[in-house]
Design a protein around this motif. Structure first.
Motif, PDB file in Angstrom:
ATOM      1  N   LYS A  13     -27.600 -23.280 -11.134  1.00  0.00           N
ATOM      2  CA  LYS A  13     -26.884 -24.548 -10.873  1.00  0.00           C
ATOM      3  C   LYS A  13     -25.642 -24.675 -11.730  1.00  0.00           C
ATOM      4  O   LYS A  13     -24.731 -25.447 -11.421  1.00  0.00           O
ATOM      5  CB  LYS A  13     -27.815 -25.736 -11.139  1.00  0.00           C
ATOM      6  N   ASP A  14     -25.580 -23.910 -12.818  1.00  0.00           N
ATOM      7  CA  ASP A  14     -24.422 -23.966 -13.715  1.00  0.00           C
ATOM      8  C   ASP A  14     -23.350 -22.945 -13.360  1.00  0.00           C
ATOM      9  O   ASP A  14     -22.282 -22.926 -13.981  1.00  0.00           O
ATOM     10  CB  ASP A  14     -24.870 -23.739 -15.169  1.00  0.00           C
ATOM     11  N   GLY A  15     -23.657 -22.081 -12.386  1.00  0.00           N
ATOM     12  CA  GLY A  15     -22.639 -21.126 -11.957  1.00  0.00           C
ATOM     13  C   GLY A  15     -23.020 -19.665 -12.060  1.00  0.00           C
ATOM     14  O   GLY A  15     -22.231 -18.788 -11.681  1.00  0.00           O
ATOM     15  N   LEU A  16     -24.220 -19.351 -12.552  1.00  0.00           N
ATOM     16  CA  LEU A  16     -24.629 -17.949 -12.667  1.00  0.00           C
ATOM     17  C   LEU A  16     -25.005 -17.393 -11.295  1.00  0.00           C
ATOM     18  O   LEU A  16     -25.731 -18.022 -10.530  1.00  0.00           O
ATOM     19  CB  LEU A  16     -25.821 -17.824 -13.619  1.00  0.00           C
ATOM     20  N   ILE A  98     -16.697 -21.983 -18.713  1.00  0.00           N
ATOM     21  CA  ILE A  98     -16.219 -22.487 -17.430  1.00  0.00           C
ATOM     22  C   ILE A  98     -16.381 -24.005 -17.326  1.00  0.00           C
ATOM     23  O   ILE A  98     -15.685 -24.648 -16.552  1.00  0.00           O
ATOM     24  CB  ILE A  98     -16.908 -21.788 -16.235  1.00  0.00           C
ATOM     25  N   LYS A  99     -17.276 -24.563 -18.136  1.00  0.00           N
ATOM     26  CA  LYS A  99     -17.445 -26.020 -18.106  1.00  0.00           C
ATOM     27  C   LYS A  99     -16.247 -26.731 -18.723  1.00  0.00           C
ATOM     28  O   LYS A  99     -15.902 -27.848 -18.318  1.00  0.00           O
ATOM     29  CB  LYS A  99     -18.719 -26.420 -18.854  1.00  0.00           C
ATOM     30  N   THR A 100     -15.624 -26.089 -19.690  1.00  0.00           N
ATOM     31  CA  THR A 100     -14.480 -26.710 -20.373  1.00  0.00           C
ATOM     32  C   THR A 100     -13.152 -26.128 -19.904  1.00  0.00           C
ATOM     33  O   THR A 100     -12.105 -26.754 -20.074  1.00  0.00           O
ATOM     34  CB  THR A 100     -14.587 -26.507 -21.894  1.00  0.00           C
ATOM     35  N   ILE A 108      -3.578 -25.460 -17.720  1.00  0.00           N
ATOM     36  CA  ILE A 108      -4.222 -24.245 -17.214  1.00  0.00           C
ATOM     37  C   ILE A 108      -5.719 -24.303 -17.498  1.00  0.00           C
ATOM     38  O   ILE A 108      -6.550 -23.936 -16.651  1.00  0.00           O
ATOM     39  CB  ILE A 108      -3.598 -22.989 -17.853  1.00  0.00           C
ATOM     40  N   LYS A 109      -6.053 -24.780 -18.676  1.00  0.00           N
ATOM     41  CA  LYS A 109      -7.461 -24.937 -19.043  1.00  0.00           C
ATOM     42  C   LYS A 109      -8.168 -25.879 -18.072  1.00  0.00           C
ATOM     43  O   LYS A 109      -9.270 -25.600 -17.591  1.00  0.00           O
ATOM     44  CB  LYS A 109      -7.549 -25.480 -20.476  1.00  0.00           C
ATOM     45  N   LYS A 118     -16.126 -26.988 -11.225  1.00  0.00           N
ATOM     46  CA  LYS A 118     -16.263 -28.040 -10.222  1.00  0.00           C
ATOM     47  C   LYS A 118     -16.182 -27.507  -8.791  1.00  0.00           C
ATOM     48  O   LYS A 118     -16.658 -28.152  -7.856  1.00  0.00           O
ATOM     49  CB  LYS A 118     -15.174 -29.104 -10.412  1.00  0.00           C
ATOM     50  N   GLY A 119     -15.566 -26.338  -8.624  1.00  0.00           N
ATOM     51  CA  GLY A 119     -15.363 -25.816  -7.277  1.00  0.00           C
ATOM     52  C   GLY A 119     -14.319 -26.604  -6.516  1.00  0.00           C
ATOM     53  O   GLY A 119     -14.270 -26.581  -5.290  1.00  0.00           O
ATOM     54  N   ALA A 120     -13.479 -27.319  -7.256  1.00  0.00           N
ATOM     55  CA  ALA A 120     -12.443 -28.160  -6.650  1.00  0.00           C
ATOM     56  C   ALA A 120     -11.138 -27.371  -6.586  1.00  0.00           C
ATOM     57  O   ALA A 120     -10.254 -27.524  -7.439  1.00  0.00           O
ATOM     58  CB  ALA A 120     -12.266 -29.436  -7.467  1.00  0.00           C
ATOM     59  N   LEU A 121     -11.009 -26.533  -5.579  1.00  0.00           N
ATOM     60  CA  LEU A 121      -9.851 -25.644  -5.484  1.00  0.00           C
ATOM     61  C   LEU A 121      -8.558 -26.421  -5.251  1.00  0.00           C
ATOM     62  O   LEU A 121      -7.513 -26.075  -5.811  1.00  0.00           O
ATOM     63  CB  LEU A 121     -10.060 -24.641  -4.351  1.00  0.00           C
TER      64      LEU A 121
END
Length: 265
Positions: A13-16, A98-100, A108-109, A118-121
């Motif tokens: 759920k965190d991206g792995l 990736i969370k920060t 850029i960060k 977030k997956g918010a492209l």
């Protein structure tokens, strides 16, 4: 593999994401989907003759694993059985990153956090475009790299919809298209492209395939987390026979074959 499954359950759920590769050359390709169906229900399967890690220092260990960061950098390689703690620490550090977000400027960060976490492209695209006016010389290279990462993610997600459709997994293609439409909000050119893809899934002939594909998925997973049974295979064969003229019938036949192989083991 059990450890990889455990980590996915805990950190997915965190991206792995875990990709397990059989490349010993001794296992028939037809055996792999059945094995996955038994041990990892719902997992995807791809077969290729390519050697994706040609040239890597693989040594003589089995299993052999690679840990690749969100930006495509290889963080570690080796036998995970002898480095469980190290691998877990590297994964935790990457997920925290990736969370920060990360980058040569605050913008850029932020953009990397938006695209990778977030997956918010679309939001990430807006952030990177807004940063261009006041971009410092020292951040230009990293800004270009972040834009390239964003383009790569978008292209890969579009390709995912295309591949699912080509494999007659219409329900999966429909889900991916709708998810992509949400992800690109804010980036007008991408919104236009994805809107056309989503609308194409609503065409009468395609919508019919989506509905049938959902029924196929339901039948395939009717045994829950347990291995497919002869009854599951029969359900799939019946669906394929009843809808022989539909493209999705090939999908039903393929899953029935996997189920039957597992029953025969």
């Amino acid at each position: 593999m059990p450890h990889a499954k455990k980590m996915i359950e805990e950190k997915g759920k965190d991206g792995l994401v875990a990709i397990m590769i059989e490349c010993g050359g001794k296992t028939p390709a037809a055996d792999v989907p059945a094995f996955l169906a038994q041990r990892f229900p719902g997992a995807g399967f791809w077969s290729t003759l390519e050697q994706p890690f040609r040239g890597a220092d693989q040594g003589n260990t089995n299993p052999f694993a690679f840990l690749i960061g969100a930006d495509g950098t290889m963080l570690w390689q080796g036998n995970p059985n002898g480095a469980v703690k190290k691998v877990e620490e590297l994964i935790d550090a990457e997920l925290k990153k990736i969370k920060t977000g990360w980058g040569a400027s605050p913008e850029i960060k932020k953009a990397r956090m938006q695209m990778h976490f977030k997956g918010a492209l679309g939001e990430a695209g807006v952030t990177l475009t807004g940063a261009e006016a006041n971009l410092k010389e020292t951040a230009k290279e990293d800004h270009a790299a972040a834009k390239a990462e964003l383009e790569t993610i978008y292209a890969a997600l579009k390709k995912g919809v295309e591949n699912a459709t080509l494999e007659n997994r219409y329900a999966d293609a429909d889900r991916q298209a709708k998810a992509l439409a949400k992800a690109v909000k804010g980036q007008s050119d991408w919104e236009t492209e994805v809107k056309a893809i989503v609308e194409s899934m609503s065409a009468p002939d395609v919508a019919k395939e989506v509905k049938l594909s959902l029924a196929i998925e339901k039948a395939y997973h009717s045994n829950g987390d347990k291995a497919p049974t002869a009854d599951v295979a029969k359900k799939l064969r019946d669906i394929a026979k009843k809808n022989a003229d539909a493209k999705s019938s090939a999908y039903a036949e393929r899953l029935a074959k996997y189920a039957e192989f597992q029953v025969a083991r």
